[in-house]
Structure formats: structure tokens, C-alpha cells
Write an enzyme that holds these catalytic residues in place. Structure first.
Site, PDB file in Angstrom:
ATOM      1  N   HIS A   9       9.079 -10.408   5.380  1.00 22.99           N
ATOM      2  CA  HIS A   9      10.449 -10.291   5.847  1.00 22.99           C
ATOM      3  C   HIS A   9      11.037  -9.013   5.227  1.00 22.99           C
ATOM      4  O   HIS A   9      10.896  -8.791   4.018  1.00 22.99           O
ATOM      5  CB  HIS A   9      11.292 -11.480   5.391  1.00 22.99           C
ATOM      6  N   HIS A 181      -2.731   3.403 -17.891  1.00 23.12           N
ATOM      7  CA  HIS A 181      -1.665   3.071 -16.946  1.00 23.12           C
ATOM      8  C   HIS A 181      -2.308   2.509 -15.678  1.00 23.12           C
ATOM      9  O   HIS A 181      -3.506   2.199 -15.652  1.00 23.12           O
ATOM     10  CB  HIS A 181      -0.798   4.290 -16.646  1.00 23.12           C
TER      11      HIS A 181
END
Length: 336
Positions: A9, A181
Site C-alpha cells: 500500500h 556497514h
């Protein structure tokens, strides 16, 4: 290759897809579709079908959607009726999508059903709190989140013991100013399969906060340590690490040169990312260098070190000679 469709959505699927491709680079057979406020079930179903027709292999498709029982799920579910090899997973989050792409990248023969099974635990494990005690208590019979300090302790191997062949294996030595990371955790670690990540930095080894963040950033099943340069030299000579497969992370080429001169056997260096500092020039969009960096890379090359210039494993390898030539030209221009 399994085709993957993200559906949601609103713009949620678009955002998740953008985040995932920041970590993995552009992906083939990967689509994202959204249900807008003024659209209905037929619209989102049509978008899914259009996306799937663009895939090379339409026999194996995984649809990752936001909410069980919502319109994207209901329409994805109807598509499964004629396609028993397809699968739908709900509860979409970034760890789930990262795991799906990782599974597909590391196992080209994997099926949509197998990926659907594989993404569930990483999706749940991606939910954590800080402070950790805010996490709900584990109920009886469920898997504990972490071992206690006492249960996690292992017996110390006596000094001088030879484990395996007595030589630590460096599966990757990477220069990346960001150290551990997302691109490393979701790209390089699944590709290279280390059992240990070692951040090699005199500065970071003195910073308890950064060391803690690095430990917490390591994916499940992989230990992360931060050591000064001289400690890596000791580890490289210690026969107790003979069964260890380590991924090394350096902040800069100067540190790589120092450990190699001290006897650490590194033959290839992955050049991933070097952040801009005052006085640097931008050799490309992710590598910024000063004169010392350029000179160091040339010295490493003279010592026989090879370069693998890639941010993530799926990137095309860059031309280090061209990058260094451009950096030198920009530095000469800067110094006029």
C-alpha cells in the site's frame, strides 16, 4: 534466477527497493509495485503481472508484500493459483528483502519456495530494541535471543597450539572508510563466507563506542572484532587461528601497507569506499584520495598487490590504473 516482486500500500515497496539497491546495486529480475489511494485490486494485480512478464524466468517468482489480508496480498495470492512454484511472504521489511537478494545471489539454483522459507527468521531477527531490555521476554519453549556471557565463554586454546594448517585465511581484505556497514554485511559477508570480521585500525581500537557499534553491526553467525595494526600482525602469525576465515576491513591504504610490510600475507585488496577529507580529490563517485593515498597504492602495486575495485560483489570491477591516473591529474591541478 528467481524473480522478486515487492508490493505494498502506498510507496513502501518503492522505498524498500531503493534501500536494498543501495546495498546490492541495481538488480535484474527485481520489481516493486504499489497500490495508490485512488486505485483498486485490478490495478495492483495488473502491475504485478506486468512486472513478472519482464522477468527472464517466470516459472520461479517470489512476491513479498506488506500486510497479510490486504489488497496487495489478496491479489498476489490469486496469482499463485495457477503457479504452484511461486510463493508469497508478508510482513515485508528491509532485512527480509536483503535476505531474499542474498539467497538469490549466492545460490543461483535456489527456488522461490526455498527463499520464502529462508527470509522469515532474518525478518524477525531484524526487530531489535535499544536498550536491549525493552525487547519482550522470551516465552517458554522459544529460542533465546542471545547467550549469557557465562554460556558463551569458550575454553582458551593454549598458546602454541596448531589448529588446522596453522595459517589464518583472509577471504577478503577491503579498504572502506565506513568499515562494517550495510554493503559489507549484506553483500560481501554472504559472498565470501567469513566466520570472523576483523576491523584493523589503531584509532577505532581505542574508541569503545565505535567498537561496540561494529560488534552489533555484524550479521548473525559472524563475530566482529576491532584490533590495532600490531595485533593483526600477531594474529597472522598465531597457529591457533588455522581454521579461521577472516574478512579484514581497513580505513585507508596506508594501514594496509603497514601490515603487509610487517609480514601479513595479503595478495589482493578490495577497494570499496574512501570518504572525502579536506585536501582530497574525487577519483570517482566513491573514492576520494590525497597524494599519500595515491603514492601508497602505487607502492602496494610494486609489491605485487592486486586490486579489486568494487563497492559490492555484483558491481563490474573498476580500472584501478585509470582511477589513480585521474586522481594524480586532479592533485597536480589542485597544487598549481
Amino acid at each position: 534466477m528467481v524473480g522478486i516482486v515487492l508490493a505494498s500500500h502506498g510507496g513502501f515497496a518503492d522505498g524498500i527497493a531503493q534501500s536494498a539497491q543501495m546495498l546490492f546495486g541495481e538488480q535484474d529480475n527485481f520489481a516493486h509495485v504499489i497500490l495508490k489511494p485512488d486505485e483498486g485490486p485490478d490495478d495492483i494485480r495488473g502491475k504485478m503481472e506486468t512486472a513478472i512478464t519482464s522477468f527472464e524466468n517466470q516459472d520461479e517468482v517470489l512476491l513479498i508484500v506488506d500486510l497479510w489480508g490486504g489488497t496487495p496480498f489478496n491479489q498476489a495470492n490469486t496469482l499463485l493459483e495457477k503457479h504452484p512454484n511461486w510463493a508469497v511472504v508478508t510482513g515485508m521489511n528491509l532485512p527480509m528483502v536483503v535476505e531474499a537478494l542474498t539467497q538469490r545471489m549466492t545460490n543461483p539454483d535456489i527456488t522461490a519456495h526455498q527463499i520464502a522459507t529462508a527470509v522469515v527468521e532474518p525478518a524477525k531477527d531484524g526487530i531489535k530494541t535499544k536498550p536491549a531490555e525493552l525487547m519482550p521476554k522470551e516465552t517458554a519453549g522459544t529460542k533465546p535471543q542471545a547467550q549469557t556471557a557465562s554460556s558463551a565463554k569458550k575454553k582458551t586454546i593454549p598458546e602454541g597450539t596448531v589448529v588446522g594448517d596453522g595459517h589464518i585465511k583472509f577471504v577478503l581484505a577491503r579498504i572502506d572508510s565506513r568499515l562494517l556497514h550495510g554493503q559489507v554485511a549484506t553483500g560481501w559477508i554472504p559472498t565470501m563466507h567469513p566466520d570472523r570480521v576483523i576491523v584493523v585500525s589503531d584509532n577505532v581500537a581505542k574508541d569503545e563506542m565505535r567498537k561496540s557499534m561494529i560488534r552489533e553491526a555484524a550479521p548473525a553467525g559472524v563475530k566482529a572484532h576491532t584490533v590495532p595494526l600490531n595485533k593483526l600482525v600477531e594474529i597472522a602469525k598465531d597457529p591457533r587461528f588455522g581454521n579461521t576465515h577472516a574478512l579484514l576491513l581497513f580505513e585507508n591504504p596506508e594501514d594496509v601497507l603497514k601490515v603487509i610490510k610487517a609480514g601479513v600475507d595479503i595478495k589482493t585488496v578490495n577497494v570499496g569506499s574512501m570518504s572525502y577529507k579536506v585536501g582530497d580529490v574525487n577519483a570517482n563517485n566513491v573514492l576520494s584520495m590525497n597524494q599519500e593515498d595515491v603514492d601508497t597504492f602505487h607502492e602496494l602495486e610494486k609489491m605485487g598487490v592486486k586490486y579489486d575495485v568494487r563497492k559490492v560483489p555484483t558491481d563490474k570491477e573498476g580500472n584501478m590504473e585509470a582511477i589513480l591516473n585521474k586522481a594524480q591529474s586532479l592533485l597536480d591541478e589542485q597544487n598549481k
